[in-house]
Design an enzyme around this catalytic site. Structure first.
Site, short mmCIF file in Angstrom:
data_model
loop_
_atom_site.label_atom_id
_atom_site.label_comp_id
_atom_site.label_asym_id
_atom_site.label_seq_id
_atom_site.Cartn_x
_atom_site.Cartn_y
_atom_site.Cartn_z
N ASP A 52 0.55 -1.34 0.07
CA ASP A 52 0.74 0.13 -0.10
C ASP A 52 0.81 1.35 -0.25
O ASP A 52 1.31 1.29 0.56
CB ASP A 52 -0.70 0.24 1.03
CG ASP A 52 -1.63 0.90 1.34
OD1 ASP A 52 -2.17 1.35 0.07
OD2 ASP A 52 -2.50 1.70 2.32
N ASP A 145 -3.14 2.54 -5.73
CA ASP A 145 -2.20 2.31 -4.77
C ASP A 145 -1.68 1.34 -3.96
O ASP A 145 -1.30 1.74 -3.27
CB ASP A 145 -2.10 3.73 -4.19
CG ASP A 145 -3.03 3.60 -3.39
OD1 ASP A 145 -4.35 3.15 -3.20
OD2 ASP A 145 -2.43 4.08 -1.47
N GLU A 146 -3.12 0.19 -4.12
CA GLU A 146 -2.61 -0.77 -3.38
C GLU A 146 -2.95 -2.76 -4.44
O GLU A 146 -3.88 -1.98 -5.12
CB GLU A 146 -3.67 -0.63 -1.71
CG GLU A 146 -5.01 -1.04 -2.48
CD GLU A 146 -5.27 -0.64 -1.14
OE1 GLU A 146 -5.59 -1.16 0.24
OE2 GLU A 146 -6.30 0.45 -0.44
MG LIG Z 1 -2.88 3.78 0.26
#
Ligand SMILES: [Mg+2]
Length: 430
Positions: A52, A145-146
């Site tokens: 993350d 974003d993960e």
């Molecule tokens: Mg994040």
């Protein structure tokens, strides 16, 4: 030398900066002096990771403007907007993602507010994604974003255990992309996601199955993914408030009370999760939504915004070579009540005109004088774009026009076609 658990194969402790093996009891690295040490007895056998990015949008903005480095930064829109991301300095003031902007600014009046630059974040997110895909083909993105990564069986290819591959990855993302990530490592998705959140930012945490029960015990049942307010209420009525309450319960009893959800909860309460990492699934929904500067009641205004959103969703579907057969309209009222309306269509689409027409019908039914603060539209039940069906008689003309526009955009760039296709919906078609 490894003093602890010599029967386990592979390192149990190493340095995140130079990747050198360390004694299990080492406080810092004997070679490079770094205090960033990863330590876990089962380290060499943990292969499922959740990665993350840390305060992603804010970190990207700080990367691109070093003057912001030690300042509180919020990414979000307008006075009526919500916080899309808050840097770690802001978070010390209590600012959180999804918090209304006025509240965030009350908590941290010195915050610098930056409008989101989604195109940039998508670009950076893609760079990170590509770096992940170089580690294993089993990368399942959860958002921009993960992602989950399954690194089982990759030790021979990389010449090192997954934990080290991940530490090296985090180091390289910092060097090459200029942002930081946190890594959670475990045996399954549920625990890996918990681990990535334990040591943020620039974190690295490992959890093994046998630690899960104790770690989860004092958490509220809502800590388990998919347990929303309604389920929490139902659970609470039967005396299940913490995960410990679920751990004490009998599996059959939970199944009697809550059917398959009961079984799921019983297992997750013990840290058992059999879901595998599915690389091709990608996004489940492609959507676009906006929080308005001021509340809107008026159909014509909403309709115009809906068209722009439909175009955005369509363009993302086309870029991702996807089509979907469920259209969902989301509205949030001025008093924060959410209305979600969905409609399935017989053939998957990726056309803005189709997404708009269906969303517009659903919107029309919701216009009753209520003031709305947010609207969004999205497409789910996604399939490969090649399965999109333009042959629907009603659609053929607008489909043809839209495809022609897309060709122009491909040849001459987005700016060449400023307005998109003309709206040819029911209003004018009468
Ligand atoms: Mg994040």
């Amino acid at each position: 030398m490894r003093s602890a658990a010599p029967e386990l194969a592979g390192p149990t402790c190493f340095c995140r900066d130079c990747l050198g093996d360390l004694d299990f009891a080492a406080r810092r690295c004997g070679v490079c002096g770094s205090p960033r040490v990863v330590r876990h007895l089962a380290l060499a056998s943990l292969t499922l990771a959740h990665i993350d990015c840390d305060a992603f949008y804010a970190t990207v903005e700080k990367r691109d403007n070093p003057e912001l480095a030690d300042k509180p930064v919020i990414i979000g829109g307008g006075k009526r907007g919500v916080v899309s991301a808050a840097c770690y300095i802001c978070r010390t003031f209590g600012v959180r993602s999804a918090m209304p902007m006025f509240k965030a600014l009350a908590l941290c009046p010195s915050a610098i507010v930056i409008r989101p630059d989604m195109a940039k974040y998508v670009r950076v997110g893609r760079e990170v994604r590509h770096a992940m895909q170089a580690l294993t083909p089993l990368v399942e993105p959860l958002s921009i974003d993960e992602a989950f990564l399954d690194l089982s069986g990759t030790e021979r290819v990389h010449g090192m255990i997954p934990a080290k591959v991940l530490a090296r990855f985090a180091r390289e993302v910092e060097r090459n992309i200029g942002i930081t990530v946190s890594v959670g490592l475990s045996r399954n998705k549920f625990l890996a996601k918990i681990a990535s959140d334990m040591d943020k930012p620039r974190g690295f945490a490992a959890i093994d199955q046998d630690e899960a029960r104790a770690m989860l015990a004092d958490k509220p049942v809502g800590f388990i993914f998919g347990v929303g307010p309604a389920t929490q209420e139902r659970l609470s009525q039967r005396g299940f408030r913490t995960i410990a309450d679920l751990q004490r319960a009998d599996e059959i009893e939970l199944m009697k009370q809550f059917s398959t959800e009961g079984r799921r909860l019983w297992r997750l309460a013990r840290g058992i999760d059999d879901r595998s990492v599915v690389p091709d699934r990608g996004a489940k929904t492609i959507s676009s939504e906006t929080t308005f500067e001021t509340d809107i009641r008026d159909f014509a205004t909403l309709e115009k915004m809906l068209w722009r959103m439909s175009e955005k969703v369509s363009s993302r579907l086309k870029t991702g070579e996807l089509a979907g057969s469920t259209i969902t309209l989301k509205l949030k009222t001025a008093d924060f009540r959410q209305r979600t309306r969905s409609q399935s269509i017989h053939a998957p689409t990726q056309l803005a005109a189709k997404i708009f027409a269906i969303s517009r019908e659903m919107l029309a039914r919701e216009i009753d004088g209520t003031a709305f603060r947010l609207m969004g539209t999205g497409v789910s039940a996604l399939r490969p774009g090649s399965q999109a069906d333009d042959t629907d008689m009603l659609d053929r003309r607008s489909a043809h026009a839209e495809r022609a526009m897309d060709d122009l955009r491909r040849k001459f760039g987005q700016a060449a076609v400023i307005r998109g296709i003309a709206y040819d919906g029911p209003e004018k078609a009468e």
